[in-house]
Each structure stands twice: as structure tokens, then as C-alpha cells.
Design a protein around this motif. Structure first.
Motif, PDB file in Angstrom:
ATOM      1  N   GLN A  33      17.877 -18.904 111.107  1.00  0.00           N
ATOM      2  CA  GLN A  33      16.515 -18.599 110.687  1.00  0.00           C
ATOM      3  C   GLN A  33      16.509 -17.680 109.463  1.00  0.00           C
ATOM      4  OE1 GLN A  33      14.117 -16.754 113.762  1.00  0.00           O
ATOM      5  NE2 GLN A  33      12.509 -18.264 113.376  1.00  0.00           N
ATOM      6  N   ALA A  34      17.375 -16.679 109.451  1.00  0.00           N
ATOM      7  CA  ALA A  34      17.462 -15.772 108.300  1.00  0.00           C
ATOM      8  C   ALA A  34      17.915 -16.526 107.057  1.00  0.00           C
ATOM      9  CB  ALA A  34      18.414 -14.621 108.613  1.00  0.00           C
TER      10      ALA A  34
ATOM     11  N   TYR B  20      17.460 -19.708 106.456  1.00  0.00           N
ATOM     12  CA  TYR B  20      16.345 -20.556 106.042  1.00  0.00           C
ATOM     13  C   TYR B  20      15.347 -19.763 105.210  1.00  0.00           C
ATOM     14  CZ  TYR B  20      12.034 -23.209 106.295  1.00  0.00           C
ATOM     15  OH  TYR B  20      10.869 -23.858 105.974  1.00  0.00           O
ATOM     16  N   HIS B  21      15.002 -18.572 105.689  1.00  0.00           N
ATOM     17  CA  HIS B  21      14.032 -17.743 104.965  1.00  0.00           C
ATOM     18  C   HIS B  21      14.584 -17.283 103.619  1.00  0.00           C
ATOM     19  CE1 HIS B  21      11.058 -17.761 108.093  1.00  0.00           C
ATOM     20  NE2 HIS B  21      11.942 -17.364 108.985  1.00  0.00           N
ATOM     21  N   LEU B  22      15.860 -16.945 103.579  1.00  0.00           N
ATOM     22  CA  LEU B  22      16.475 -16.541 102.320  1.00  0.00           C
ATOM     23  C   LEU B  22      16.455 -17.689 101.313  1.00  0.00           C
ATOM     24  CD1 LEU B  22      18.174 -14.494 100.645  1.00  0.00           C
ATOM     25  CD2 LEU B  22      20.187 -15.600 101.632  1.00  0.00           C
TER      26      LEU B  22
ATOM     27  N   LEU C 257      14.396 -20.233 101.299  1.00  0.00           N
ATOM     28  CA  LEU C 257      13.001 -20.475 100.942  1.00  0.00           C
ATOM     29  C   LEU C 257      12.524 -19.472  99.888  1.00  0.00           C
ATOM     30  CD1 LEU C 257      10.726 -22.406 101.775  1.00  0.00           C
ATOM     31  CD2 LEU C 257       9.992 -20.690 103.409  1.00  0.00           C
ATOM     32  N   VAL C 258      12.910 -18.200 100.051  1.00  0.00           N
ATOM     33  CA  VAL C 258      12.555 -17.167  99.074  1.00  0.00           C
ATOM     34  C   VAL C 258      13.235 -17.449  97.736  1.00  0.00           C
ATOM     35  CG1 VAL C 258      12.869 -14.707  98.523  1.00  0.00           C
ATOM     36  CG2 VAL C 258      11.992 -15.389 100.750  1.00  0.00           C
TER      37      VAL C 258
END
Length: 163
Positions: A83-84, A86-88, A90-91
């Protein structure tokens, strides 16, 4: 962590497909400028190259995370790392689009479109039957045994995402 040979091969395939699509993007924008839709400049080439680099980097980071997650035994830790990541990623993509929007030497459209190139490349490989080369198993632990009639003894056992 280093990319495994199979992951490295896939990243190279995605990079090749993305570069081909980037060239097609630049050529199509050049043709559009000839018919009076927009203007063609170095900004388009630079933006397409940057967007393609960000897209391939994103795919490589995803491959690294999958490798790392596969080596992790703790389900909670694995889920939080994925999840981390994925968010990284995406950012990273959103940051590229913002930079392309704010930078006067970049074209935001030519910078954002390449972010879809890895998905388009995977789709093309799947449609043409080249996503999984002949003779290659989709999962290394599920190989057919010729003595057992080609069936896996654990085939009826549901996996972690099956009901």
C-alpha cells in the motif's frame, strides 16, 4: 534490492513498448500541428521522454515491490508495504503531471499521456498472445506433472484470494 532476471526482462519489454508509443505520440502531435491543431516544439519531445521515463520507473518500482512483498512472510507487513509503495508511485506520477503543468518548457498533455503506456503495452502483449511466451508457466510452483495426468494436486485448494 536488485531486480530479478524475470522482472528485469519485463521492465525491458515495457520500456521498449513505451518508447515505441512515445515515438508514435510525438509523430501524431507533429501531424496534428501540420493540420493546424496545436503547435509542435521541443516541449512535446521533452515531455514525452520525461513521461515515458516516469512511467517505466513506476513499473520498475512496482516490480521491486512485488519481489519484496513475495519475500515477506507477515501478511500485515506485506499489505502495508504494498500500500505504501502504491501511494508513493501515485504521488510520483501526480508530481510529474504537476511539474509538467507548472514548467514552461514542458507540455502537460505530452507529459501525462505516456503514464498510460505501460498499461497499453501490457494490453497489446496480452491481445497478441505475447504476454506469456510459449513454454513459460504463469506460476513457477504450478507446473504440470506428466505422470499425474497434468493436474496439480493442490488445484482444488483455494488460494489466498479465492473463495
Amino acid at each position: 534490492m536488485k531486480l530479478q532476471p524475470a522482472s528485469k526482462k519485463e521492465v525491458i519489454r515495457i520500456a521498449k513498448g513505451s518508447v515505441i508509443l512515445a515515438v508514435l505520440l510525438v509523430l501524431s502531435m507533429l501531424l496534428l500541428s501540420f493540420v493546424g491543431v496545436g503547435t509542435f516544439s521541443y516541449r512535446i519531445v521533452l515531455s514525452a521522454a520525461g513521461g515515458t521515463a516516469v512511467a517505466v520507473l513506476n513499473f520498475a518500482m512496482m516490480c521491486l515491490m512485488v519481489q519484496k512483498a513475495a519475500a515477506t512472510q507477515d501478511e500485515k507487513l506485506r499489505r502495508s508495504r504494498v500500500q505504501a509503495s502504491y501511494h508513493l508511485r501515485l504521488v510520483l506520477q501526480a508530481g510529474w503531471v504537476v511539474v509538467a503543468f507548472l514548467a514552461p518548457f514542458l507540455n502537460v498533455i505530452a507529459a501525462a499521456i505516456p503514464l498510460f503506456f505501460p498499461s497499453a503495452t501490457i494490453y497489446f502483449l496480452q491481445v497478441t498472445g505475447r504476454l506469456m511466451p510459449a513454454g513459460e508457466s504463469p506460476s513457477p510452483d504450478r507446473r504440470e506433472d506428466p505422470e499425474s495426468g497434468g493436474e496439480d494436486p493442490e488445484e482444488d485448494t483455494p488460494g489466498p484470494f479465492e473463495v
